[in-house]
Design a protein around this motif. Structure first.
Motif, PDB file in Angstrom:
ATOM      1  N   GLY A 319      58.972  18.069  82.531  1.00  0.00           N
ATOM      2  CA  GLY A 319      60.102  17.183  82.785  1.00  0.00           C
ATOM      3  C   GLY A 319      60.026  15.894  81.978  1.00  0.00           C
ATOM      4  N   LEU A 320      61.188  15.306  81.782  1.00  0.00           N
ATOM      5  CA  LEU A 320      61.287  14.104  80.955  1.00  0.00           C
ATOM      6  C   LEU A 320      60.481  12.931  81.501  1.00  0.00           C
ATOM      7  CD1 LEU A 320      65.079  13.985  80.012  1.00  0.00           C
ATOM      8  CD2 LEU A 320      63.162  14.073  78.423  1.00  0.00           C
ATOM      9  N   GLY A 321      60.633  12.677  82.804  1.00  0.00           N
ATOM     10  CA  GLY A 321      59.988  11.512  83.387  1.00  0.00           C
ATOM     11  C   GLY A 321      58.483  11.528  83.233  1.00  0.00           C
ATOM     12  N   ARG A 322      57.869  12.672  83.498  1.00  0.00           N
ATOM     13  CA  ARG A 322      56.408  12.755  83.422  1.00  0.00           C
ATOM     14  C   ARG A 322      55.912  12.593  81.997  1.00  0.00           C
ATOM     15  NH1 ARG A 322      55.273  17.921  87.465  1.00  0.00           N
ATOM     16  NH2 ARG A 322      55.841  16.855  89.407  1.00  0.00           N
ATOM     17  N   VAL A 323      56.583  13.230  81.039  1.00  0.00           N
ATOM     18  CA  VAL A 323      56.142  13.143  79.645  1.00  0.00           C
ATOM     19  C   VAL A 323      56.354  11.728  79.111  1.00  0.00           C
ATOM     20  CG1 VAL A 323      56.506  14.009  77.300  1.00  0.00           C
ATOM     21  CG2 VAL A 323      56.549  15.588  79.237  1.00  0.00           C
ATOM     22  N   ALA A 324      57.509  11.124  79.421  1.00  0.00           N
ATOM     23  CA  ALA A 324      57.765   9.757  78.964  1.00  0.00           C
ATOM     24  C   ALA A 324      56.742   8.785  79.551  1.00  0.00           C
ATOM     25  CB  ALA A 324      59.183   9.332  79.337  1.00  0.00           C
ATOM     26  N   THR A 325      56.456   8.933  80.841  1.00  0.00           N
ATOM     27  CA  THR A 325      55.491   8.039  81.489  1.00  0.00           C
ATOM     28  C   THR A 325      54.097   8.226  80.917  1.00  0.00           C
ATOM     29  OG1 THR A 325      56.796   8.089  83.531  1.00  0.00           O
ATOM     30  CG2 THR A 325      54.504   7.353  83.703  1.00  0.00           C
ATOM     31  N   ALA A 326      53.685   9.491  80.747  1.00  0.00           N
ATOM     32  CA  ALA A 326      52.370   9.752  80.164  1.00  0.00           C
ATOM     33  C   ALA A 326      52.282   9.167  78.757  1.00  0.00           C
ATOM     34  CB  ALA A 326      52.104  11.254  80.134  1.00  0.00           C
ATOM     35  N   GLY A 327      53.353   9.334  77.963  1.00  0.00           N
ATOM     36  CA  GLY A 327      53.344   8.789  76.610  1.00  0.00           C
ATOM     37  C   GLY A 327      53.218   7.281  76.593  1.00  0.00           C
ATOM     38  N   MET A 328      53.946   6.598  77.466  1.00  0.00           N
ATOM     39  CA  MET A 328      53.859   5.139  77.511  1.00  0.00           C
ATOM     40  C   MET A 328      52.478   4.669  77.953  1.00  0.00           C
ATOM     41  SD  MET A 328      56.863   3.935  76.543  1.00  0.00           S
ATOM     42  CE  MET A 328      57.075   2.289  77.158  1.00  0.00           C
ATOM     43  N   LEU A 329      51.864   5.402  78.886  1.00  0.00           N
ATOM     44  CA  LEU A 329      50.518   5.033  79.344  1.00  0.00           C
ATOM     45  C   LEU A 329      49.472   5.251  78.248  1.00  0.00           C
ATOM     46  CD1 LEU A 329      50.563   6.466  82.984  1.00  0.00           C
ATOM     47  CD2 LEU A 329      50.554   4.050  82.316  1.00  0.00           C
ATOM     48  N   VAL A 330      49.579   6.386  77.548  1.00  0.00           N
ATOM     49  CA  VAL A 330      48.635   6.659  76.457  1.00  0.00           C
ATOM     50  C   VAL A 330      48.820   5.644  75.339  1.00  0.00           C
ATOM     51  CG1 VAL A 330      47.978   8.344  74.694  1.00  0.00           C
ATOM     52  CG2 VAL A 330      48.428   9.100  77.031  1.00  0.00           C
ATOM     53  N   GLN A 331      50.070   5.325  75.026  1.00  0.00           N
ATOM     54  CA  GLN A 331      50.328   4.302  74.009  1.00  0.00           C
ATOM     55  C   GLN A 331      49.697   2.975  74.405  1.00  0.00           C
ATOM     56  OE1 GLN A 331      54.304   3.721  71.944  1.00  0.00           O
ATOM     57  NE2 GLN A 331      54.360   1.954  73.293  1.00  0.00           N
ATOM     58  N   ALA A 332      49.830   2.593  75.679  1.00  0.00           N
ATOM     59  CA  ALA A 332      49.223   1.351  76.157  1.00  0.00           C
ATOM     60  C   ALA A 332      47.706   1.374  75.985  1.00  0.00           C
ATOM     61  CB  ALA A 332      49.589   1.125  77.625  1.00  0.00           C
TER      62      ALA A 332
END
Length: 452
Positions: A319-332
């Motif tokens: 799902g979009l929400g999980r992938v977007a959130t994971a990406g933002m956390l990894v980027q951080a």
């Protein structure tokens, strides 16, 4: 581009070539500025506008560009704006006047603002299946990232020969795309007079407001910021009363679209702001030359490439929400790893892991945000939605660079570390927004009324 075949593959290649050029032009100029200054004896202010003139017009005209694509045809606007982009690039390589060089950069920024939403909305209307669209947007996001990274490397190589090659480089690529696009891209649907009643007041107020926001941040001109706020307030009032508004305010009632745009601002504040600071750190503290800086950042581009290719499949599964959130956390995490940097940081031990982790998060989050921003909207709103998300990124880039540069006035490494910490916080805020607000596109299919 697995899973994309035939004419769709050809169309995607051309559209990605255009966004590659737009992104590359953001980074091509930086390394060439000292050589331009030496040869043409340009003042500092003119040099700054060779960079900011492009960025300001790019960010300021995106919303208008998206609406024009909806009204007058996506393919038509794509071809026209890319032709102007090529002509301005050619003129820039021929001129020796600082004023004329700045003018070509402003024209290129305007052309890019019309090209980007047209290209993105052509992708979202050409690739209609969820998985296929995810793969296409992943490749599109990769092209943008590769353009920025490639611009850093190519700028160092070309400037060593002649700085004019930095202006000439985009010309043949743009002309090739213009030549083949009529074959690969579907014709625009017939227009039914929807351009009548065009919201000129809304277009003028929002374009002027966004231009002045970016200008005020880049120049720290607070009176311009006050005028920008007044223009944006006027824009809201106009949109609430206009029969055919440029941006129907009701579109922001869609929670996923709203969250995607807020997160896109945070994403750009984090990653573009971080890149600005990181390049200065590599050159001024570690004393990398221009080419070494570009090559040093290149592994981040490879990580983005791999992550963006995986993003579509991960979105389909999780799902979009999980992938977007994971990406933002990894980027951080990648950004915050730069807090380890000192005056003698080793590339392999300190810098490379942070760059790769940042790239993975970047490649996962950006496609997710783009899909969330356009998903669930009818075809005649795709240009508007594309303009909104691209404008959010450009505005976020201006905010991020302006805010993080404030911390660089602190002495020694403390300024860099504060800037890296704030960039990481931007990304964490984006992760919070995506976790709470982004849902799959099929959950946001509520019709969007023509006005609020």
């Amino acid at each position: 581009m697995a899973g994309i075949h035939g004419r769709g593959r050809a169309a995607l290649v051309l559209l990605c070539a255009a966004v590659f050029l737009d992104s590359m032009d953001l980074s091509l100029m930086g390394v060439a500025l000292p050589a331009i200054r030496r040869e043409l004896s340009l003042p500092e202010g003119t040099l700054q506008w060779l960079v900011s003139g492009y960025a300001v017009t790019y960010g300021g005209f995106l919303l208008l560009g998206g609406r024009l694509a909806d009204l007058f045809g996506r393919r038509r606007m794509f071809l026209l704006s890319l032709t102007v982009f090529a002509a301005a690039s050619l003129a820039g390589g021929l001129f020796s006047s600082g004023t004329l060089l700045v003018a070509t950069r402003i024209v290129k920024g305007l052309a890019a603002a019309l090209t980007a939403p047209s290209a993105l909305s052509l992708i979202t209307t050409t690739f209609t299946g969820e998985a296929e669209r995810g793969r296409a947007l992943g490749v599109y996001s990769l092209a943008g990232a590769a353009g920025y990274t490639g611009g850093l490397v190519l700028s160092g190589l070309l400037t060593g020969v002649d700085w004019r090659l930095v202006f000439f480089l985009p010309v043949p690529v743009a002309l090739l795309v213009v030549a083949f696009a009529p074959v690969a891209l579907s014709r625009d649907a017939r227009r039914d007079g929807s351009a009548r009643g065009f919201d000129a007041g809304g277009a003028a107020s929002v374009t002027g407001g966004v231009l002045l926001v970016v200008f005020a941040l880049s120049e720290r001109n607070w009176p311009a910021g006050v005028v920008a706020v007044l223009l944006l307030v006027a824009f809201v009032l106009i949109e609430r009363r206009h029969r055919n508004p440029l941006v129907p305010l009701a579109i922001f009632r869609l929670p996923t679209l709203r969250a995607a745009n807020i997160a896109a601002v945070a994403w750009a504040c984090a990653t573009i702001g971080w890149q600005f600071v990181a390049v200065l750190y590599l050159q001024q503290t570690l004393h990398y030359d221009a080419l070494a800086t570009g090559l040093g950042i290149a592994p981040m581009g490879l990580a983005i490439f791999l992550a963006a290719n995986l993003a579509g499949r991960l979105i389909a599964r999780w799902g979009l929400g999980r992938v977007a959130t994971a990406g933002m956390l990894v980027q951080a995490c990648g950004i915050l790893l730069f807090l380890r940097a000192d005056t003698a940081s080793g590339y392999l031990a300190v810098l490379l892991p942070a760059l790769v982790i940042h790239g993975i998060g970047n490649g996962l989050s950006f496609p997710s945000l783009n899909i969330a921003a356009v998903g669930g909207l009818p075809a005649d709103r795709q240009g508007l939605a594309s303009g909104l998300i691209t404008s959010a990124v450009q505005i976020g880039a201006g905010i991020g660079v302006a805010v993080l540069s404030l911390f660089l006035t602190a002495p020694g490494l403390s300024g860099y570390r504060l800037a890296f910490l704030v960039a990481g916080c931007f990304s964490l805020f984006g992760a919070l927004v995506t976790a709470l607000g982004i849902r799959n596109p099929q959950q946001t299919t509520t019709p969007v009324p023509a006005h609020d």
